[in-house]
Design an enzyme around this catalytic site. Structure first.
Site, PDB file in Angstrom:
ATOM      1  N   LEU A  17      18.635  23.351 -81.299  1.00 51.14           N
ATOM      2  CA  LEU A  17      18.616  22.080 -82.027  1.00 51.14           C
ATOM      3  C   LEU A  17      18.334  20.918 -81.079  1.00 51.14           C
ATOM      4  O   LEU A  17      17.592  19.996 -81.403  1.00 51.14           O
ATOM      5  CB  LEU A  17      19.947  21.866 -82.755  1.00 51.14           C
ATOM      6  CG  LEU A  17      20.012  20.583 -83.582  1.00 51.14           C
ATOM      7  CD1 LEU A  17      18.940  20.584 -84.675  1.00 51.14           C
ATOM      8  CD2 LEU A  17      21.389  20.390 -84.206  1.00 51.14           C
ATOM      9  N   ILE A 439      27.759   2.218 -63.512  1.00 50.04           N
ATOM     10  CA  ILE A 439      28.875   3.168 -63.656  1.00 50.04           C
ATOM     11  C   ILE A 439      28.672   4.406 -62.790  1.00 50.04           C
ATOM     12  O   ILE A 439      29.599   5.180 -62.568  1.00 50.04           O
ATOM     13  CB  ILE A 439      29.081   3.517 -65.140  1.00 50.04           C
ATOM     14  CG1 ILE A 439      29.273   2.242 -65.966  1.00 50.04           C
ATOM     15  CG2 ILE A 439      30.258   4.442 -65.352  1.00 50.04           C
ATOM     16  CD1 ILE A 439      30.384   1.326 -65.495  1.00 50.04           C
ATOM     17  N   GLU A 492      23.901   9.596 -58.472  1.00 52.58           N
ATOM     18  CA  GLU A 492      24.337  10.927 -58.904  1.00 52.58           C
ATOM     19  C   GLU A 492      23.214  11.922 -59.215  1.00 52.58           C
ATOM     20  O   GLU A 492      23.356  12.764 -60.107  1.00 52.58           O
ATOM     21  CB  GLU A 492      25.286  10.817 -60.130  1.00 52.58           C
ATOM     22  CG  GLU A 492      26.487   9.914 -59.888  1.00 52.58           C
ATOM     23  CD  GLU A 492      27.431   9.778 -61.101  1.00 52.58           C
ATOM     24  OE1 GLU A 492      27.331  10.595 -62.033  1.00 52.58           O
ATOM     25  OE2 GLU A 492      28.262   8.844 -61.096  1.00 52.58           O
ATOM     26  N   HIS A 649      36.719   4.182 -64.760  1.00 52.52           N
ATOM     27  CA  HIS A 649      35.819   3.921 -65.877  1.00 52.52           C
ATOM     28  C   HIS A 649      36.251   4.774 -67.057  1.00 52.52           C
ATOM     29  O   HIS A 649      36.551   5.954 -66.910  1.00 52.52           O
ATOM     30  CB  HIS A 649      34.375   4.265 -65.476  1.00 52.52           C
ATOM     31  CG  HIS A 649      33.467   4.401 -66.663  1.00 52.52           C
ATOM     32  ND1 HIS A 649      33.074   3.324 -67.408  1.00 52.52           N
ATOM     33  CD2 HIS A 649      32.931   5.488 -67.262  1.00 52.52           C
ATOM     34  CE1 HIS A 649      32.319   3.753 -68.414  1.00 52.52           C
ATOM     35  NE2 HIS A 649      32.218   5.067 -68.346  1.00 52.52           N
ATOM     36  N   HIS A 702      24.163   3.936 -74.874  1.00 49.03           N
ATOM     37  CA  HIS A 702      23.902   5.012 -75.820  1.00 49.03           C
ATOM     38  C   HIS A 702      22.920   4.585 -76.905  1.00 49.03           C
ATOM     39  O   HIS A 702      22.686   5.321 -77.853  1.00 49.03           O
ATOM     40  CB  HIS A 702      25.212   5.524 -76.426  1.00 49.03           C
ATOM     41  CG  HIS A 702      26.051   6.254 -75.411  1.00 49.03           C
ATOM     42  ND1 HIS A 702      26.981   5.601 -74.640  1.00 49.03           N
ATOM     43  CD2 HIS A 702      26.043   7.549 -75.013  1.00 49.03           C
ATOM     44  CE1 HIS A 702      27.536   6.489 -73.810  1.00 49.03           C
ATOM     45  NE2 HIS A 702      26.992   7.662 -74.013  1.00 49.03           N
TER      46      HIS A 702
HETATM   47  N1  GLN Z   1      29.950   8.193 -63.351  1.00 53.29           N
HETATM   48  C1  GLN Z   1      29.540   8.817 -64.567  1.00 53.29           C
HETATM   49  C2  GLN Z   1      28.100   8.440 -64.842  1.00 53.29           C
HETATM   50  O1  GLN Z   1      27.725   7.373 -64.559  1.00 53.29           O
HETATM   51  C3  GLN Z   1      30.410   8.416 -65.729  1.00 53.29           C
HETATM   52  C4  GLN Z   1      30.016   9.108 -66.999  1.00 53.29           C
HETATM   53  C5  GLN Z   1      30.955   8.938 -68.166  1.00 53.29           C
HETATM   54  O2  GLN Z   1      31.781   8.087 -68.214  1.00 53.29           O
HETATM   55  N2  GLN Z   1      30.824   9.746 -69.151  1.00 53.29           N
HETATM   56  O3  GLN Z   1      27.336   9.220 -65.388  1.00 53.29           O
HETATM   57 ZN    ZN Z   2      31.376   6.440 -69.610  1.00 58.66          ZN
END
Ligand code: GLN
Ligand code: ZN
Length: 764
Positions: A17, A439, A492, A649, A702
Site C-alpha cells: 500500500l 529537530i 541524521e 523534542h 507533516h
Molecule cells: N530527531 C528526529 C528527527 O528529526 C525526531 C523525529 C521525531 O520526533 N519523530 O527525525
Molecule cells: Zn517529532
C-alpha cells in the site's frame, strides 16, 4: 462462529500500500490501479484468516489512509472547506483531507488534524464537526468490501466501523463554540442507514468500535452510549451488533456496556486484565456473545495459551456464548514472523505477528469448541516454550541488573538548577534571542536511499557508503550555514529510523527485517523487539557528531533517541515491569550522553516523542507513569554538565498532562508540535513550573504546505507574547526526513527570516 480478529494489517506484508500510495501521489498510478492494490491486500488477509481457521472474518478494516477518515467519509461528515455535497467522495478529495491540497476552487486547504490513536503510535485524522456538517451517509466502501469478501469465499462476515460515541469523542469542533454531541441524533440515524445497507448486503455482524470507553468515561458519554445503541438496536433490518472496546479495561462503563440491547460485547483482556473482575461484578454479559480479546494485538509475544484457556473458561460462564478474539486490531503488529531474516532462529518461536496470532485465535477457539484435549499437544509445546524463554540466558545480563539495582531510589539527575544552567549556557553558547534550529533529520534524498540500497545489495562497500554519508553531512551543514540557522544538526543521514538505529547498536534487541507497522498514511515503522537486558557496548553516535562539528564553527547539536521513545516504539519484553526496562535503556543512553559531552558536544537533544504517547488513557494512572518516565529521562541526561544544553523534542500529542513534568526532566529547551494546534499548548507552558526554553514547532512538517514568512512570524509573535522573548526558539515541529528539499529550503529560509523579524519586532 467462535474465532475472529478485530482487523488485519492494511499496508500489506511487503508494504504494497505504501508503494502504491506514493506512486499514486506522484501521478504514476491511476485511481483504478491504486484501488486494485488495496483489493489485493484485502484478499490476502481474508485468505490468511480463512486458512488459519478464523471463521468470522472482518471487512472494512482496510483503509487507503486512515479508518477514522473513512468513518467521516462514510457518515458524510466532511469539513465544509472541501465543498463536498452528495455522493461518493473522490480520491483527490479524500487525500486532500488527509494531506492538505487543493479545495474546490483550487486554492490550498489545510488537512485534518493528525493525532495519535489512543496510546498507540498510530496516528489518525481528526474529523471536524460544525453546524454545517450534513451527515449524508455513504456506505459504498464498506459495501464494496463485503461484496469482495463474498467473492473471495470468506465465510461469516463482520463489518468493522468506528462506533458513534467514539466518532464524536474523537472529533473536534470545526468552530469554537460548537458542541459535537449536538450531532448525536442525526449521526445515529446515519448509522441506522449504513447498518441497513450492510444487512441487505448480507453482513452477519457489525463490530462498532468504542475504544473511548477504556478512557475516563463521563456520565454524558455513558448516557449517549445507551441512547445511541438503544436506537441502533431497535432499528432494522440490521446485522447483529458487537460493541467492541480495546486498549484497556472499561472501568465505570462496564455496567452500561453489558446492559446495551445488542448481541455482542467485546473486551480486551490483554491491556485490560481488570475487565474480568469488572465483568463479574456487573453480573456478566448474560444474554450476549462475549468477544474475548485474549490474543494481544499490540505486542508480539507468543500467547500464553494456558492462561488464555483459563480466561476463556471463566468468560464462558459469564456470557451466553464466547467468541475468541484478538485484544484489538492486528494492524498494530507486523504481518508475520515466519521467514524473517532479522529474527534469529531461537527467538522466532517466542514471537507471534498477525498471521501467527490469527492461528492462535483459531487454535483457542478449537480448544473451546472441541474440548481442550483436542489441542493438548500444542498447549504442552507452548508451556515448554514459555518455560525455556523464562530461563534463557540471552535475556539476563547480571552487570546490567547490578547497575540498575545500585541506583538511588529517586534516580539520578543533573546537579545544577535550571537557573544556574541557563546562566552557564548563556555564556558557553552565546546564542542570539529567538535562536533558530531544526529537530535533527534533513530530507532523505533519492541518492541517499539509493546508496543505502546499493550497500544492502553489496554493490557499494562500507567505505564508499560512509564517504557518501560524510558528503551528505557536509552538504547539510553548508546549507544550514547559508540559511543562517543558529544551532546546527548533522541531518541524521545514517539513520533510517530513530529507534532502530540505536537499537541496532544496543544489546538486548532484535531487528525484524520485514516487521513493518503503519504509523499513519503511507508512513510505516519497523519496531525493534526488545527481548533482553539492555546495554551499550560502544559509542553509537559520537563519530558522526564529531565529524559534523568539525565542519562548522557554529554549535552542533547532538541528537539521541530517549529511553521512553525506545521503549514505546519497540515491542517490549513482557516478563518484567516497563519501568525496569526503561531504567536499563536510560543508563545505556546516559553512557552516550557522557561520551558526546566528552567529545565536546555542548547541545544535546534527547528526543522523546514517545513519552507523551505512553500516558495512560485514564487520568488517575498518569501521575504514576510520569513519575517513572521522568525518572528514566533524568537518568539518561544526568551526565550533562550545567554548560551542556539539554534539549528534548516531543510531537503529536496532547501536552496538557506533561506540562507539569517538563520541570522534572532537567531539560533546558523543549521543542513541541504546535503548528497544527495553532500554539494552543504554549499558553499552558507559560503558567507551568517549567522555566526553560520552548520551541513551538511553527513549521508543520507533516504537510506539503510551505509556510510564508508572514505565517511563521505571526506564530512566533504569538509565542513571544505568551512567553516573553527570552524563552522562545524558532524551529519546525518535527524532523525534516520525509520532506523534499524543494519545500524545506524555502520553509527554513522563511523561518530564519521570521525569527529575525521577531527579534527586531521585539526590539531586542
Ligand atoms: N530527531 C528526529 C528527527 O528529526 C525526531 C523525529 C521525531 O520526533 N519523530 O527525525
Ligand atoms: Zn517529532
Amino acid at each position: 462462529m467462535t474465532a475472529t480478529v478485530h482487523g488485519m494489517p492494511r499496508i500489506g506484508p511487503g508494504r504494497e500500500l505504501k508503494w502504491a500510495l506514493e506512486s499514486y501521489w506522484a501521478g504514476k498510478l491511476s485511481d483504478a490501479q491504486l484501488v486494485s492494490v488495496g483489493a489485493g491486500i484485502r484478499r490476502r488477509n481474508w485468505e490468511t484468516l480463512t486458512e488459519a481457521g478464523v471463521d468470522l472474518v472482518p471487512v472494512n478494516d482496510f483503509s487507503l489512509y486512515d479508518h477514522v477518515l473513512d468513518a467521516a467519509v462514510m457518515l458524510g461528515a466532511l469539513p465544509p472547506r472541501w465543498g463536498h455535497r452528495d455522493g461518493p467522495v473522490n480520491l483527490a478529495t479524500y487525500f486532500s483531507m488527509a494531506r492538505g491540497g487543493a479545495g474546490p476552487d483550487g486554492s490550498p486547504e489545510p488537512p485534518l488534524g493528525l493525532t495519535k490513536w489512543f496510546d498507540t503510535n498510530y496516528h489518525y485524522l481528526v474529523p471536524e464537526l460544525g453546524p454545517a456538517t450534513s451527515l449524508r451517509p455513504q456506505a459504498s466502501k464498506a459495501l464494496g468490501e463485503v461484496e469482495e469478501a463474498r467473492a473471495a469465499g470468506a465465510g461469516a462476515l463482520k463489518a468493522v466501523l468506528l462506533g458513534p460515541v467514539s466518532f464524536l469523542a474523537l472529533s473536534r469542533p470545526g468552530e469554537a463554540s460548537f458542541d459535537p454531541w449536538r450531532l448525536m441524533g442525526p449521526l445515529v440515524e446515519a448509522y441506522v442507514e449504513v447498518l441497513a445497507s450492510l444487512a441487505e448486503a448480507g453482513t452477519d455482524w457489525v463490530q462498532l468500535d468504542e475504544p473511548v470507553l477504556v478512557g475516563d468515561s463521563s456520565g454524558l458519554e455513558l448516557a449517549e452510549l445507551e441512547r445511541a445503541y438503544r436506537r441502533l438496536a431497535e432499528a432494522g433490518p440490521r446485522p447483529k451488533i458487537v460493541v467492541s472496546t480495546y486498549f484497556g479495561a472499561v472501568g465505570e462503563a462496564m455496567k452500561a456496556l453489558v446492559g446495551l440491547p445488542v448481541e455482542g460485547v467485546g473486551l480486551d483482556f490483554c491491556s485490560g486484565p481488570a475487565n474480568l473482575a469488572l465483568l463479574e461484578a456487573a453480573g456478566g454479559a448474560r444474554s450476549k456473545e462475549l468477544f474475548v480479546g485474549v490474543v494481544d494485538g499490540r505486542n508480539v509475544w507468543a500467547t500464553d495459551l494456558a492462561r488464555a484457556r483459563q480466561l476463556l473458561d471463566r468468560a464462558s460462564s459469564l456470557a451466553s456464548g464466547v467468541v475468541v478474539s484478538t485484544s484489538c486490531s492486528l494492524a498494530h503488529v507486523p504481518a508475520r514472523v515466519g521467514g524473517d531474516p532479522g529474527v534469529p532462529g531461537w527467538l522466532a518461536p517466542w514471537l507471534a505477528f498477525a498471521e501467527e496470532k490469527a492461528g492462535e485465535v483459531a487454535l483457542l477457539a478449537r480448544g473451546l469448541d472441541q474440548g481442550w484435549g483436542s489441542v493438548e499437544e500444542v498447549l504442552q509445546a507452548n508451556r515448554d516454550l514459555l518455560a525455556a524463554r523464562r530461563s534463557d540466558l540471552r535475556c539476563a545480563d547480571p552487570a546490567v541488573r547490578r547497575r540498575v539495582a545500585a541506583l538511588p531510589k529517586d534516580g539520578q539527575g543533573r546537579p545544577a538548577s535550571a537557573g544556574e544552567r541557563r546562566s552557564a549556557q548563556e555564556v558557553a553558547l552565546g546564542l542570539p534571542v529567538l535562536p533558530t534550529t531544526t529537530i535533527g533529520s534533513f530530507p532523505q534524498t533519492k541518492e541517499l536511499r539509493a546508496a543505502r540500497a546499493a550497500r544492502r545489495a553489496g554493490h557499494l562497500d562500507e567505505g564508499a557508503y560512509q564517504a557518501r554519508l560524510r558528503a551528505e553531512v557536509d552538504r547539510v551543514v553548508g546549507l544550514q550555514e547559508e540559511l543562517g540557522l543558529d544551532v546546527l544538526v548533522h541531518g541524521e543521514p545514517e539513520r533510517d529510523d530513530m529507534v532502530r538505529y540505536f537499537a541496532a547498536q544496543l544489546r538486548g534487541f532484535a531487528l525484524p527485517e520485514a516487521g513493518w507497522v503503519q504509523s499513519y498514511g503511507s508512513r510505516c515503522v519497523r519496531p525493534p523487539v526488545l527481548y533482553g537486558d539492555v546495554s551499550r557496548p560502544e559509542p553509537m553516535s559520537v563519530e558522526w557528531w564529531a565529524y559534523a562539528a568539525s565542519r562548522t564553527n557554529r554549535p552542533m547539536k547532538a541528537v539521541l533517541t530517549g529511553p521512553l521513545t525506545m521503549l514505546r516504539w519497540s515491542f517490549v519484553r513482557d516478563d518484567q515491569p516497563f519501568d525496569e526496562t526503561a531504567a536499563q535503556l536510560a543508563l545505556a543512553i546516559s553512557d552516550e550522553v557522557s561520551d558526546l559531552q566528552a567529545a565536546g558536544a555542548r547541545v544535546i537533544q534527547v528526543d522523546e516523542p514517545g513519552l507523551p504517547e505512553g500516558l495512560p488513557l485514564r487520568r488517575r494512572e498518569r501521575p504514576g507513569y510520569l513519575t517513572w518516565a521522568t525518572r528514566a529521562f533524568r537518568l539518561a541526561v544526568a551526565p550533562a554538565a550545567a554548560t551542556t544544553q539539554v534539549h528534548t523534542h516531543m510531537c503529536y500529542a496532547d501536552f496538557s498532562d506533561i506540562m507539569g513534568s517538563l520541570a522534572d526532566m532537567d531539560v533546558d529547551v523543549v521543542s513541541l508540535e504546535a503548528a497544527r494546534s495553532h500554539l494552543d499548548h504554549v499558553a499552558g507552558l507559560a503558567s507551568s513550573a517549567y522555566e526553560g526554553g520552548i520551541g513551538p514547532g511553527v513549521y508543520d512538517v507533516h504537510s506539503t504546505h510551505v509556510p510564508s514568512t508572514g505565517e511563521l512570524y505571526a506564530l512566533l509573535a504569538k509565542a513571544v507574547s505568551e512567553l516573553g522573548p527570552d524563552r522562545v526558539w524558532a524551529n519546525p515541529d518535527c524532523g525534516l526526513k520525509t520532506r523534499r528539499y524543494e519545500d524545506v529550503v524555502p520553509a527554513l529560509a522563511h523561518l530564519v527570516e521570521a525569527a529575525h523579524q521577531a527579534r527586531a519586532g521585539a526590539r531586542l
